[in-house]
Design a protein around this motif. Structure first.
Motif, PDB file in Angstrom:
ATOM      1  N   HIS A  90       0.854  -1.184   0.000  1.00 27.75           N
ATOM      2  CA  HIS A  90       0.000   0.000   0.000  1.00 27.75           C
ATOM      3  C   HIS A  90       0.894   1.241   0.000  1.00 27.75           C
ATOM      4  N   PRO A  91       0.391   2.339  -0.565  1.00 26.99           N
ATOM      5  CA  PRO A  91       1.231   3.521  -0.764  1.00 26.99           C
ATOM      6  C   PRO A  91       1.322   4.456   0.441  1.00 26.99           C
ATOM      7  N   HIS A  92       1.809   3.952   1.556  1.00 27.79           N
ATOM      8  CA  HIS A  92       2.175   4.791   2.698  1.00 27.79           C
ATOM      9  C   HIS A  92       3.693   4.849   2.731  1.00 27.79           C
ATOM     10  N   SER A  93       4.238   5.919   3.249  1.00 29.83           N
ATOM     11  CA  SER A  93       5.692   6.112   3.203  1.00 29.83           C
ATOM     12  C   SER A  93       6.469   4.995   3.900  1.00 29.83           C
ATOM     13  N   ASP A  94       5.899   4.387   4.943  1.00 33.17           N
ATOM     14  CA  ASP A  94       6.631   3.318   5.632  1.00 33.17           C
ATOM     15  C   ASP A  94       6.662   2.012   4.823  1.00 33.17           C
TER      16      ASP A  94
ATOM     17  N   VAL B 154      10.544   3.842  -2.940  1.00 32.62           N
ATOM     18  CA  VAL B 154      10.319   3.225  -4.251  1.00 32.62           C
ATOM     19  C   VAL B 154      10.819   4.099  -5.401  1.00 32.62           C
ATOM     20  N   THR B 155      10.498   5.386  -5.387  1.00 33.48           N
ATOM     21  CA  THR B 155      10.913   6.232  -6.514  1.00 33.48           C
ATOM     22  C   THR B 155      12.434   6.316  -6.595  1.00 33.48           C
TER      23      THR B 155
ATOM     24  N   GLU C 232      -6.146   9.346  -5.499  1.00 34.00           N
ATOM     25  CA  GLU C 232      -4.748   8.932  -5.388  1.00 34.00           C
ATOM     26  C   GLU C 232      -3.991   9.890  -4.474  1.00 34.00           C
ATOM     27  N   THR C 233      -3.111   9.336  -3.647  1.00 32.96           N
ATOM     28  CA  THR C 233      -2.261  10.172  -2.808  1.00 32.96           C
ATOM     29  C   THR C 233      -1.105  10.701  -3.648  1.00 32.96           C
ATOM     30  N   ALA C 234      -0.398  11.687  -3.133  1.00 31.72           N
ATOM     31  CA  ALA C 234       0.766  12.241  -3.839  1.00 31.72           C
ATOM     32  C   ALA C 234       1.844  11.172  -4.011  1.00 31.72           C
ATOM     33  N   LEU C 235       2.047  10.324  -2.989  1.00 32.52           N
ATOM     34  CA  LEU C 235       3.050   9.258  -3.084  1.00 32.52           C
ATOM     35  C   LEU C 235       2.655   8.247  -4.162  1.00 32.52           C
ATOM     36  N   TYR C 236       1.394   7.866  -4.199  1.00 36.98           N
ATOM     37  CA  TYR C 236       0.920   6.922  -5.214  1.00 36.98           C
ATOM     38  C   TYR C 236       1.180   7.488  -6.613  1.00 36.98           C
ATOM     39  N   LYS C 237       0.825   8.745  -6.812  1.00 34.69           N
ATOM     40  CA  LYS C 237       1.030   9.384  -8.122  1.00 34.69           C
ATOM     41  C   LYS C 237       2.513   9.460  -8.468  1.00 34.69           C
ATOM     42  N   SER C 238       3.375   9.771  -7.497  1.00 35.51           N
ATOM     43  CA  SER C 238       4.808   9.861  -7.778  1.00 35.51           C
ATOM     44  C   SER C 238       5.393   8.490  -8.144  1.00 35.51           C
TER      45      SER C 238
ATOM     46  N   GLY D 117      -5.487   3.339   3.881  1.00 37.19           N
ATOM     47  CA  GLY D 117      -4.538   2.565   3.085  1.00 37.19           C
ATOM     48  C   GLY D 117      -4.119   1.258   3.709  1.00 37.19           C
ATOM     49  N   ASN D 118      -4.065   1.190   5.024  1.00 38.48           N
ATOM     50  CA  ASN D 118      -3.690  -0.060   5.676  1.00 38.48           C
ATOM     51  C   ASN D 118      -4.724  -1.153   5.420  1.00 38.48           C
ATOM     52  N   GLU D 119      -5.996  -0.807   5.483  1.00 35.70           N
ATOM     53  CA  GLU D 119      -7.045  -1.790   5.211  1.00 35.70           C
ATOM     54  C   GLU D 119      -7.169  -2.086   3.719  1.00 35.70           C
ATOM     55  N   ARG D 120      -6.716  -1.185   2.887  1.00 33.65           N
ATOM     56  CA  ARG D 120      -6.823  -1.349   1.431  1.00 33.65           C
ATOM     57  C   ARG D 120      -5.545  -1.927   0.826  1.00 33.65           C
ATOM     58  N   GLY D 121      -4.678  -2.484   1.648  1.00 34.32           N
ATOM     59  CA  GLY D 121      -3.413  -3.018   1.153  1.00 34.32           C
ATOM     60  C   GLY D 121      -3.531  -4.407   0.571  1.00 34.32           C
ATOM     61  N   LEU D 122      -2.563  -4.739  -0.281  1.00 34.56           N
ATOM     62  CA  LEU D 122      -2.459  -6.093  -0.813  1.00 34.56           C
ATOM     63  C   LEU D 122      -1.968  -7.025   0.278  1.00 34.56           C
TER      64      LEU D 122
END
Length: 186
Positions: free
Chosen positions: A94-98, A103-104, A124-130, A169-174
Protein backbone atom coordinates in the motif's frame (compact mmCIF):
# COMPACT_ATOMS: atom_id res chain seq x y z
CA UNK A 1 71.91 -5.53 -24.19
CA UNK A 2 70.18 -8.94 -23.99
CA UNK A 3 66.69 -8.67 -25.54
CA UNK A 4 65.45 -11.84 -23.79
CA UNK A 5 65.50 -10.13 -20.37
CA UNK A 6 63.18 -7.28 -21.38
CA UNK A 7 60.08 -6.79 -19.30
CA UNK A 8 56.84 -7.38 -21.16
CA UNK A 9 53.60 -5.93 -19.76
CA UNK A 10 51.52 -8.38 -21.79
CA UNK A 11 51.67 -11.32 -19.36
CA UNK A 12 50.65 -9.32 -16.24
CA UNK A 13 47.85 -7.67 -18.23
CA UNK A 14 46.55 -11.03 -19.46
CA UNK A 15 46.72 -12.51 -15.95
CA UNK A 16 44.90 -9.51 -14.47
CA UNK A 17 42.18 -9.66 -17.10
CA UNK A 18 41.82 -13.42 -16.56
CA UNK A 19 41.44 -12.87 -12.81
CA UNK A 20 38.77 -10.17 -13.30
CA UNK A 21 36.79 -12.29 -15.76
CA UNK A 22 37.04 -15.27 -13.39
CA UNK A 23 35.52 -13.21 -10.56
CA UNK A 24 32.55 -12.20 -12.76
CA UNK A 25 32.01 -15.75 -14.01
CA UNK A 26 32.23 -17.19 -10.49
CA UNK A 27 29.77 -14.58 -9.16
CA UNK A 28 27.33 -15.39 -11.96
CA UNK A 29 27.61 -19.16 -11.43
CA UNK A 30 27.34 -18.76 -7.67
CA UNK A 31 24.23 -16.58 -7.95
CA UNK A 32 22.54 -18.97 -10.39
CA UNK A 33 23.17 -21.92 -8.07
CA UNK A 34 22.42 -20.17 -4.80
CA UNK A 35 19.61 -21.26 -2.57
CA UNK A 36 16.65 -19.19 -1.64
CA UNK A 37 16.99 -16.36 0.84
CA UNK A 38 14.54 -14.05 2.55
CA UNK A 39 16.21 -10.82 3.60
CA UNK A 40 14.46 -8.28 5.79
CA UNK A 41 16.33 -5.02 5.49
CA UNK A 42 16.67 -2.50 8.29
CA UNK A 43 15.39 0.69 6.70
CA UNK A 44 14.38 2.45 9.89
CA UNK A 45 10.67 2.91 10.44
CA UNK A 46 9.43 0.91 7.47
CA UNK A 47 9.28 -2.38 5.65
CA UNK A 48 11.55 -3.77 2.95
CA UNK A 49 11.84 -7.49 2.12
CA UNK A 50 14.02 -8.97 -0.62
CA UNK A 51 13.46 -12.58 -1.62
CA UNK A 52 16.11 -14.09 -3.86
CA UNK A 53 16.38 -17.47 -5.47
CA UNK A 54 19.05 -18.22 -8.05
CA UNK A 55 19.07 -15.24 -10.42
CA UNK A 56 15.56 -14.06 -9.46
CA UNK A 57 14.69 -11.22 -7.10
CA UNK A 58 11.31 -10.31 -5.62
CA UNK A 59 10.96 -7.24 -3.41
CA UNK A 60 8.02 -6.57 -1.13
CA UNK A 61 7.73 -2.93 -0.11
CA UNK A 62 10.52 -0.40 0.01
CA UNK A 63 9.64 2.16 2.61
CA UNK A 64 11.10 4.26 5.30
CA UNK A 65 9.49 7.02 7.22
CA UNK A 66 11.00 9.59 9.51
CA UNK A 67 14.58 8.35 9.13
CA UNK A 68 17.60 9.77 7.40
CA UNK A 69 18.14 6.62 5.34
CA UNK A 70 16.37 6.18 2.03
CA UNK A 71 15.07 2.61 1.73
CA UNK A 72 15.57 2.64 -2.05
CA UNK A 73 19.24 3.47 -1.68
CA UNK A 74 19.72 0.91 1.12
CA UNK A 75 17.99 -1.83 -0.89
CA UNK A 76 19.93 -0.99 -4.06
CA UNK A 77 23.23 -1.09 -2.15
CA UNK A 78 22.31 -4.43 -0.60
CA UNK A 79 21.31 -5.97 -3.95
CA UNK A 80 24.44 -4.70 -5.69
CA UNK A 81 26.61 -6.12 -2.88
CA UNK A 82 24.98 -9.48 -3.66
CA UNK A 83 25.76 -9.12 -7.38
CA UNK A 84 22.19 -8.22 -8.30
CA UNK A 85 21.36 -5.15 -10.33
CA UNK A 86 17.82 -6.04 -11.29
CA UNK A 87 14.52 -6.82 -9.63
CA UNK A 88 12.07 -9.13 -11.37
CA UNK A 89 9.09 -7.85 -9.43
CA UNK A 90 8.52 -5.08 -6.88
CA UNK A 91 5.28 -5.40 -4.92
CA UNK A 92 4.01 -2.43 -2.93
CA UNK A 93 1.37 -3.51 -0.44
CA UNK A 94 0.00 0.00 0.00
CA UNK A 95 1.23 3.52 -0.76
CA UNK A 96 2.18 4.79 2.70
CA UNK A 97 5.69 6.11 3.20
CA UNK A 98 6.63 3.32 5.63
CA UNK A 99 5.96 0.79 2.84
CA UNK A 100 6.66 2.81 -0.31
CA UNK A 101 8.75 5.85 0.65
CA UNK A 102 11.91 4.57 -1.06
CA UNK A 103 10.32 3.23 -4.25
CA UNK A 104 10.91 6.23 -6.51
CA UNK A 105 14.58 6.36 -5.46
CA UNK A 106 14.97 2.62 -6.03
CA UNK A 107 13.65 2.90 -9.57
CA UNK A 108 16.53 5.19 -10.45
CA UNK A 109 19.12 2.84 -8.91
CA UNK A 110 18.03 -0.65 -9.98
CA UNK A 111 16.46 -2.17 -13.05
CA UNK A 112 12.89 -3.05 -12.02
CA UNK A 113 11.07 -5.24 -14.56
CA UNK A 114 7.58 -5.10 -13.01
CA UNK A 115 5.80 -3.05 -10.35
CA UNK A 116 2.64 -4.31 -8.65
CA UNK A 117 0.39 -2.00 -6.61
CA UNK A 118 -3.15 -2.17 -5.29
CA UNK A 119 -5.63 -0.47 -7.63
CA UNK A 120 -6.05 3.15 -6.55
CA UNK A 121 -8.83 4.28 -4.33
CA UNK A 122 -11.11 7.06 -5.50
CA UNK A 123 -8.42 9.61 -4.71
CA UNK A 124 -4.75 8.93 -5.39
CA UNK A 125 -2.26 10.17 -2.81
CA UNK A 126 0.77 12.24 -3.84
CA UNK A 127 3.05 9.26 -3.08
CA UNK A 128 0.92 6.92 -5.21
CA UNK A 129 1.03 9.38 -8.12
CA UNK A 130 4.81 9.86 -7.78
CA UNK A 131 5.32 6.07 -7.86
CA UNK A 132 3.19 5.71 -11.02
CA UNK A 133 5.01 8.66 -12.65
CA UNK A 134 8.45 7.23 -11.77
CA UNK A 135 7.48 3.83 -13.15
CA UNK A 136 6.41 5.45 -16.42
CA UNK A 137 9.63 7.50 -16.55
CA UNK A 138 11.75 4.34 -16.11
CA UNK A 139 9.56 2.32 -18.50
CA UNK A 140 8.57 -0.19 -15.80
CA UNK A 141 5.62 -2.45 -16.51
CA UNK A 142 2.97 -1.63 -13.91
CA UNK A 143 0.08 -3.78 -12.75
CA UNK A 144 -2.73 -2.48 -10.57
CA UNK A 145 -4.30 -5.35 -8.63
CA UNK A 146 -8.02 -5.43 -7.95
CA UNK A 147 -8.55 -9.22 -7.84
CA UNK A 148 -6.65 -12.23 -6.51
CA UNK A 149 -3.94 -13.74 -8.70
CA UNK A 150 -1.06 -16.20 -8.65
CA UNK A 151 2.24 -15.99 -10.52
CA UNK A 152 5.76 -17.36 -10.48
CA UNK A 153 9.22 -15.85 -10.81
CA UNK A 154 11.49 -18.80 -11.41
CA UNK A 155 10.86 -21.06 -8.39
CA UNK A 156 9.31 -18.24 -6.34
CA UNK A 157 5.51 -18.64 -6.20
CA UNK A 158 3.39 -15.65 -5.24
CA UNK A 159 -0.30 -15.51 -4.38
CA UNK A 160 -1.66 -11.97 -4.29
CA UNK A 161 -4.89 -11.19 -2.50
CA UNK A 162 -6.69 -8.03 -3.50
CA UNK A 163 -7.67 -5.56 -0.78
CA UNK A 164 -10.68 -6.90 1.09
CA UNK A 165 -11.70 -3.99 3.24
CA UNK A 166 -12.81 -0.43 2.79
CA UNK A 167 -11.01 2.21 4.81
CA UNK A 168 -7.59 3.82 4.98
CA UNK A 169 -4.54 2.57 3.09
CA UNK A 170 -3.69 -0.06 5.68
CA UNK A 171 -7.05 -1.79 5.21
CA UNK A 172 -6.82 -1.35 1.43
CA UNK A 173 -3.41 -3.02 1.15
CA UNK A 174 -2.46 -6.09 -0.81
CA UNK A 175 -1.87 -9.29 1.08
CA UNK A 176 0.32 -12.06 -0.25
CA UNK A 177 1.91 -15.39 0.42
CA UNK A 178 5.25 -16.39 -1.02
CA UNK A 179 6.80 -19.83 -1.27
CA UNK A 180 10.18 -20.72 -2.69
CA UNK A 181 11.46 -24.04 -3.93
CA UNK A 182 15.06 -24.35 -2.82
CA UNK A 183 16.68 -26.58 -5.44
CA UNK A 184 20.36 -27.23 -5.56
CA UNK A 185 22.06 -29.48 -8.04
CA UNK A 186 24.38 -32.13 -6.75
Amino acid sequence: RDKSKRYSPVLPAVLSLTAIVSVFVWTDISMKNSGAAVNILDVGDGQCIAITQNEHTLVIDCGSSGTGENAGSALSSYLHSEGRGSIDCLIITHPHSDHAGGVTGLMGLADVAKLILPAPEDEETALYKSIIDAAAKHDIKTELVSSDEDFKIGDISVSLYAPYAEGDGNERGLMLTVSVVNRKCG
